[in-house]
Design an enzyme around this catalytic site. Structure first.
Site, short mmCIF file in Angstrom:
data_model
loop_
_atom_site.label_atom_id
_atom_site.label_comp_id
_atom_site.label_asym_id
_atom_site.label_seq_id
_atom_site.Cartn_x
_atom_site.Cartn_y
_atom_site.Cartn_z
N GLU A 271 32.25 -110.82 -44.02
CA GLU A 271 33.50 -111.58 -43.92
C GLU A 271 33.65 -112.02 -42.47
OE1 GLU A 271 37.10 -110.00 -45.69
OE2 GLU A 271 38.35 -111.15 -44.31
N ARG B 105 61.84 -99.23 -45.30
CA ARG B 105 62.93 -98.38 -45.82
C ARG B 105 62.41 -97.11 -46.48
NH1 ARG B 105 68.07 -100.71 -46.71
NH2 ARG B 105 68.50 -101.85 -44.80
N THR C 6 44.29 -106.28 -37.47
CA THR C 6 42.88 -106.14 -37.09
C THR C 6 42.55 -107.20 -36.04
OG1 THR C 6 42.59 -105.60 -39.42
CG2 THR C 6 40.60 -105.78 -38.09
N ARG D 64 50.39 -97.22 -42.51
CA ARG D 64 51.60 -97.94 -42.11
C ARG D 64 52.13 -98.85 -43.22
NH1 ARG D 64 49.36 -102.02 -37.48
NH2 ARG D 64 48.80 -100.04 -36.54
N GLU E 279 39.97 -102.82 -47.80
CA GLU E 279 39.56 -102.84 -46.39
C GLU E 279 39.74 -101.42 -45.86
OE1 GLU E 279 42.05 -105.58 -44.36
OE2 GLU E 279 41.41 -107.28 -45.55
N GLY F 231 46.53 -113.07 -46.35
CA GLY F 231 47.67 -112.20 -46.60
C GLY F 231 48.97 -112.68 -46.01
N HIS F 232 49.06 -112.65 -44.68
CA HIS F 232 50.34 -112.85 -44.02
C HIS F 232 51.01 -114.15 -44.40
CE1 HIS F 232 53.09 -113.64 -40.60
NE2 HIS F 232 53.35 -112.36 -40.78
N ARG G 110 45.07 -98.03 -44.26
CA ARG G 110 44.84 -97.64 -42.85
C ARG G 110 44.98 -96.14 -42.70
NH1 ARG G 110 45.58 -102.11 -38.94
NH2 ARG G 110 45.59 -100.41 -37.45
N ASP H 113 49.14 -106.36 -48.30
CA ASP H 113 49.59 -105.30 -47.39
C ASP H 113 51.05 -105.46 -46.98
OD1 ASP H 113 47.01 -104.35 -47.36
OD2 ASP H 113 46.53 -105.09 -45.35
N HIS H 114 51.47 -106.71 -46.71
CA HIS H 114 52.80 -106.87 -46.12
C HIS H 114 53.94 -106.80 -47.13
CE1 HIS H 114 51.09 -106.92 -42.32
NE2 HIS H 114 50.46 -108.07 -42.45
N HIS I 176 41.48 -113.93 -42.02
CA HIS I 176 42.35 -113.55 -40.90
C HIS I 176 42.98 -114.78 -40.26
CE1 HIS I 176 44.24 -111.09 -37.90
NE2 HIS I 176 43.83 -110.04 -38.57
N HIS J 31 44.49 -102.98 -47.37
CA HIS J 31 43.90 -102.24 -46.26
C HIS J 31 44.58 -100.87 -46.23
CE1 HIS J 31 42.86 -102.22 -41.65
NE2 HIS J 31 42.44 -101.14 -42.28
N ASN K 237 45.80 -110.74 -49.96
CA ASN K 237 46.06 -109.46 -49.29
C ASN K 237 47.56 -109.16 -49.37
OD1 ASN K 237 46.86 -107.67 -47.18
ND2 ASN K 237 44.83 -107.88 -46.28
N1 PXP Z 1 40.52 -110.04 -43.79
C1 PXP Z 1 40.55 -108.89 -43.09
C2 PXP Z 1 39.27 -108.13 -42.91
C3 PXP Z 1 41.75 -108.38 -42.56
O1 PXP Z 1 41.75 -107.23 -41.86
C4 PXP Z 1 42.95 -109.09 -42.81
C5 PXP Z 1 44.25 -108.54 -42.31
O2 PXP Z 1 44.51 -107.34 -42.95
C6 PXP Z 1 42.87 -110.28 -43.55
C7 PXP Z 1 41.65 -110.75 -44.01
C8 PXP Z 1 44.10 -111.10 -43.86
O3 PXP Z 1 44.59 -111.65 -42.67
P1 PXP Z 1 45.98 -112.41 -42.69
O4 PXP Z 1 47.04 -111.41 -43.08
O5 PXP Z 1 46.12 -112.91 -41.28
O6 PXP Z 1 45.87 -113.50 -43.71
#
Ligand code: PXP
Length: 237
Positions: A151, A18, A101, A49, A70, A212-213, A45, A9-10, A190, A43, A7
């Site tokens: 999931e 920025r 989430t 964001r 997502e 992801g994170h 959103r 996203d970050h 997650h 994701h 993931n």
């Molecule tokens: N799965 C889903 C459905 C999520 O919403 C997220 C966070 O966007 C993740 C996995 C990944 O979670 P994490 O960033 O904590 O690894």
């Protein structure tokens, strides 16, 4: 062996801090693929964001592994998904005020809305996964409304310690067995990180982990020394 969906996203979160062009999640996705990612997860959103529409459409062009979107059950994003056609869509709950989430979808209470979204995505030829807490009544409804996959939300497992963690793991195993017995594919994600991932990856029939994170966090750390060295060398040459 479970597949890894990365993931990104970050990466977009840092860019949006920025409102600039870097770091580009499209570039990050290519590097994740080079590192062995089996899938790229984003994701989109409602509040945009982190991931932007441009990222989604470009990633559809560039990602050569599975692209997993997502999304919440919101008409605008559902329509966009059906137009851009990711390989897989994972329906998640979304609240504007949340940092991430926070829980699984409640498809027992919101059955009709989610069933319509599943039908729309399926009709567009997209594999549909539902992000659920490890709860038997939720899993039953997922099968009834035609989800291909579930999931499991691993957030409670990730937060728990000691004996409580074992209990949370047991809930994931039980729900996992139910998901596969009902003919659906098992995913999880997650809060998974380098310390807690192994027992979840070892759950029988685990097909896909979305992380992801912790991967983006580690990428910042393992890349910092080289990034500073490169800037230092520019300044001093
Ligand atoms: N799965 C889903 C459905 C999520 O919403 C997220 C966070 O966007 C993740 C996995 C990944 O979670 P994490 O960033 O904590 O690894």
């Amino acid at each position: 062996m479970a597949e890894l969906g990365v993931n990104i996203d970050h990466v977009a979160t840092v860019r949006q801090a920025r409102r600039t062009y870097e770091p580009d999640p499209v570039w990050a996705a290519t590097l994740a693929e080079l590192g062995g990612a089996d899938g790229i997860t984003i994701h989109l959103r409602e509040d945009r964001r982190h991931i932007q529409d441009r990222d989604f459409t470009l990633l559809r062009e560039t990602v050569t592994v599975k692209l997993n979107l997502e999304l919440a059950c919101v008409a605008e994003i559902l329509d966009l998904a059906c137009h851009v056609k990711p390989d897989q869509a994972t329906l998640v709950p979304e609240k504007r005020e949340e940092v991430t989430t926070e829980g699984g979808l409640d498809i027992v209470s919101n059955r009709d809305v989610v069933a319509r979204a599943v039908g729309q995505l399926r009709d567009a030829g997209i594999v549909v996964s539902l992000f659920l807490d490890p709860d038997a009544s939720q899993v039953d409804v997922a099968a009834q409304i035609g989800a291909h996959a579930v999931e499991l939300h691993t957030g409670q497992y990730a937060l728990a310690k000691g004996e409580q963690r074992e209990e949370e793991l047991a809930k994931l195993v039980t729900a996992g067995n139910q998901i596969t017995a009902l003919g659906m594919t098992l995913h999880a994600g997650h809060g998974l990180n380098y310390q807690n991932v192994k027992p979840v990856a070892a759950i029988p029939a685990m097909h896909e982990l979305n992380i992801g994170h912790s991967i983006v966090s580690r990428a910042v750390m393992v890349g910092m020394e080289r990034a500073v060295r490169e800037m230092k060398s520019l300044i001093s040459s």
